[in-house]
Design a protein around this motif. Structure first.
Motif, mmCIF file in Angstrom:
data_model
loop_
_atom_site.group_PDB
_atom_site.id
_atom_site.type_symbol
_atom_site.label_atom_id
_atom_site.label_comp_id
_atom_site.label_asym_id
_atom_site.label_seq_id
_atom_site.Cartn_x
_atom_site.Cartn_y
_atom_site.Cartn_z
ATOM 1 N N GLY A 141 26.555 -29.176 60.312
ATOM 2 C CA GLY A 141 27.564 -29.025 61.349
ATOM 3 C C GLY A 141 27.806 -30.317 62.105
ATOM 4 N N ARG A 142 28.137 -30.177 63.384
ATOM 5 C CA ARG A 142 28.504 -31.330 64.214
ATOM 6 C C ARG A 142 27.379 -32.329 64.394
ATOM 7 N N VAL A 143 26.162 -31.846 64.513
ATOM 8 C CA VAL A 143 25.044 -32.761 64.738
ATOM 9 C C VAL A 143 24.737 -33.608 63.506
ATOM 10 N N ALA A 144 25.233 -33.200 62.347
ATOM 11 C CA ALA A 144 24.998 -33.972 61.133
ATOM 12 C C ALA A 144 25.606 -35.367 61.254
ATOM 13 N N SER A 145 26.743 -35.493 61.906
ATOM 14 C CA SER A 145 27.356 -36.819 62.052
ATOM 15 C C SER A 145 26.528 -37.705 62.979
ATOM 16 N N ILE A 146 25.949 -37.131 64.020
ATOM 17 C CA ILE A 146 25.071 -37.894 64.918
ATOM 18 C C ILE A 146 23.843 -38.363 64.142
ATOM 19 N N ALA A 147 23.242 -37.455 63.405
ATOM 20 C CA ALA A 147 22.056 -37.796 62.628
ATOM 21 C C ALA A 147 22.383 -38.849 61.573
ATOM 22 N N ARG A 148 23.523 -38.725 60.905
ATOM 23 C CA ARG A 148 23.925 -39.683 59.875
ATOM 24 C C ARG A 148 24.101 -41.073 60.469
ATOM 25 N N THR A 149 24.682 -41.143 61.668
ATOM 26 C CA THR A 149 24.882 -42.426 62.338
ATOM 27 C C THR A 149 23.549 -43.134 62.557
ATOM 28 N N HIS A 150 22.545 -42.405 62.998
ATOM 29 C CA HIS A 150 21.231 -43.002 63.235
ATOM 30 C C HIS A 150 20.475 -43.242 61.930
ATOM 31 N N GLN A 151 20.595 -42.321 60.982
ATOM 32 C CA GLN A 151 19.883 -42.441 59.706
ATOM 33 C C GLN A 151 20.249 -43.740 58.989
ATOM 34 N N TYR A 152 21.535 -44.073 58.978
ATOM 35 C CA TYR A 152 22.003 -45.233 58.224
ATOM 36 C C TYR A 152 22.377 -46.422 59.095
ATOM 37 N N GLY A 153 22.255 -46.302 60.410
ATOM 38 C CA GLY A 153 22.583 -47.406 61.297
ATOM 39 C C GLY A 153 24.071 -47.734 61.293
ATOM 40 N N LEU A 154 24.911 -46.726 61.475
ATOM 41 C CA LEU A 154 26.364 -46.901 61.426
ATOM 42 C C LEU A 154 26.933 -47.211 62.805
ATOM 43 N N ARG A 155 28.233 -47.423 62.839
ATOM 44 C CA ARG A 155 28.946 -47.640 64.101
ATOM 45 C C ARG A 155 29.572 -46.319 64.534
ATOM 46 N N ASP A 156 29.539 -46.066 65.848
ATOM 47 C CA ASP A 156 30.128 -44.848 66.382
ATOM 48 C C ASP A 156 30.428 -45.062 67.852
ATOM 49 N N ARG A 157 31.186 -44.157 68.416
ATOM 50 C CA ARG A 157 31.503 -44.220 69.831
ATOM 51 C C ARG A 157 30.441 -43.465 70.630
ATOM 52 N N VAL A 158 30.028 -44.068 71.747
ATOM 53 C CA VAL A 158 29.051 -43.418 72.613
ATOM 54 C C VAL A 158 29.697 -42.238 73.311
ATOM 55 N N THR A 159 30.908 -42.443 73.809
ATOM 56 C CA THR A 159 31.698 -41.372 74.402
ATOM 57 C C THR A 159 33.001 -41.275 73.641
ATOM 58 N N GLU A 160 33.755 -40.234 73.894
ATOM 59 C CA GLU A 160 34.966 -39.970 73.111
ATOM 60 C C GLU A 160 35.929 -41.157 73.078
ATOM 61 N N ASN A 161 36.207 -41.756 74.216
ATOM 62 C CA ASN A 161 37.142 -42.885 74.252
ATOM 63 C C ASN A 161 36.435 -44.205 74.550
ATOM 64 N N GLY A 162 35.125 -44.230 74.403
ATOM 65 C CA GLY A 162 34.343 -45.414 74.721
ATOM 66 C C GLY A 162 34.381 -46.445 73.605
ATOM 67 N N PRO A 163 33.692 -47.547 73.814
ATOM 68 C CA PRO A 163 33.653 -48.599 72.796
ATOM 69 C C PRO A 163 32.811 -48.172 71.590
ATOM 70 N N ARG A 164 33.104 -48.764 70.449
ATOM 71 C CA ARG A 164 32.318 -48.501 69.236
ATOM 72 C C ARG A 164 31.054 -49.353 69.291
ATOM 73 N N VAL A 165 29.933 -48.736 68.986
ATOM 74 C CA VAL A 165 28.639 -49.396 69.076
ATOM 75 C C VAL A 165 27.936 -49.290 67.734
ATOM 76 N N LYS A 166 27.248 -50.351 67.340
ATOM 77 C CA LYS A 166 26.429 -50.317 66.118
ATOM 78 C C LYS A 166 25.056 -49.797 66.504
ATOM 79 N N TYR A 167 24.665 -48.680 65.929
ATOM 80 C CA TYR A 167 23.373 -48.078 66.214
ATOM 81 C C TYR A 167 22.313 -48.668 65.288
ATOM 82 N N ALA A 168 21.096 -48.747 65.793
ATOM 83 C CA ALA A 168 19.976 -49.198 64.968
ATOM 84 C C ALA A 168 19.642 -48.118 63.950
#
Length: 151
Positions: free
Chosen positions: A97-124
């Motif tokens: 579901g929805r949490v899979a995208s959060i987990a995927r971002t951290h699992q692979y160190g992808l870029r995502d927005r912290v908030t809906e209209n916030g800046p894109r951040v590269k996660y570790a």
């Protein structure tokens, strides 16, 4: 156990597992998945990657955007989000579901927005899910124990 040993064990176990009826295979898959979920949850709680290294630490912030103290992913590792799915053909432990995208971002160190209209951040990269050597050996032992009682 070396990967060659694991492959030989897999080749030896596959015909034995195939001899089980669908109900027994599903029951075995449920036991393995539940144990794997517990092991993954504990590893995430310790904030370790499957290879035993520590997660990358959070980025620190100043007082205004202070990050709360505590363990990362405390909600993500609950049974509500870290789920198991089983069938006679296999088992899956993961985020759905929805949490899979959060987990995927951290699992692979992808870029995502912290908030809906916030800046894109590269996660570790923080490997939330994965097999350690201890996990492989534990699954092997579970299967052998189950087969010992079923045959």
């Amino acid at each position: 156990m070396a990967s060659d040993d694991m492959q030989q064990l897999d080749d030896w176990l596959a015909p034995l597992i195939a001899r089980l009826d669908a109900h027994e295979r599903r029951r075995l898959a449920r036991v393995v998945a539940t144990d794997l979920r517990r092991a993954q949850r504990e590893r995430i709680k310790r904030q370790q990657n499957p290879d035993g290294s520590d997660f990358a630490p959070r980025k620190s912030r100043d007082r205004q955007g202070a990050i709360r103290r505590g363990v990362m992913f405390s909600k993500l590792r609950t049974a509500k989000y870290l789920r198991t799915r089983t069938s006679p053909d296999g088992a899956t432990v993961g985020f759905f579901g929805r949490v899979a995208s959060i987990a995927r971002t951290h699992q692979y160190g992808l870029r995502d927005r912290v908030t809906e209209n916030g800046p894109r951040v590269k996660y570790a990269q923080r490997e939330l899910l994965g097999f350690s050597e201890a996990d492989r050996e534990h699954v092997r032992d579970l299967i052998l124990d189950h087969l010992g009682g079923a045959l």
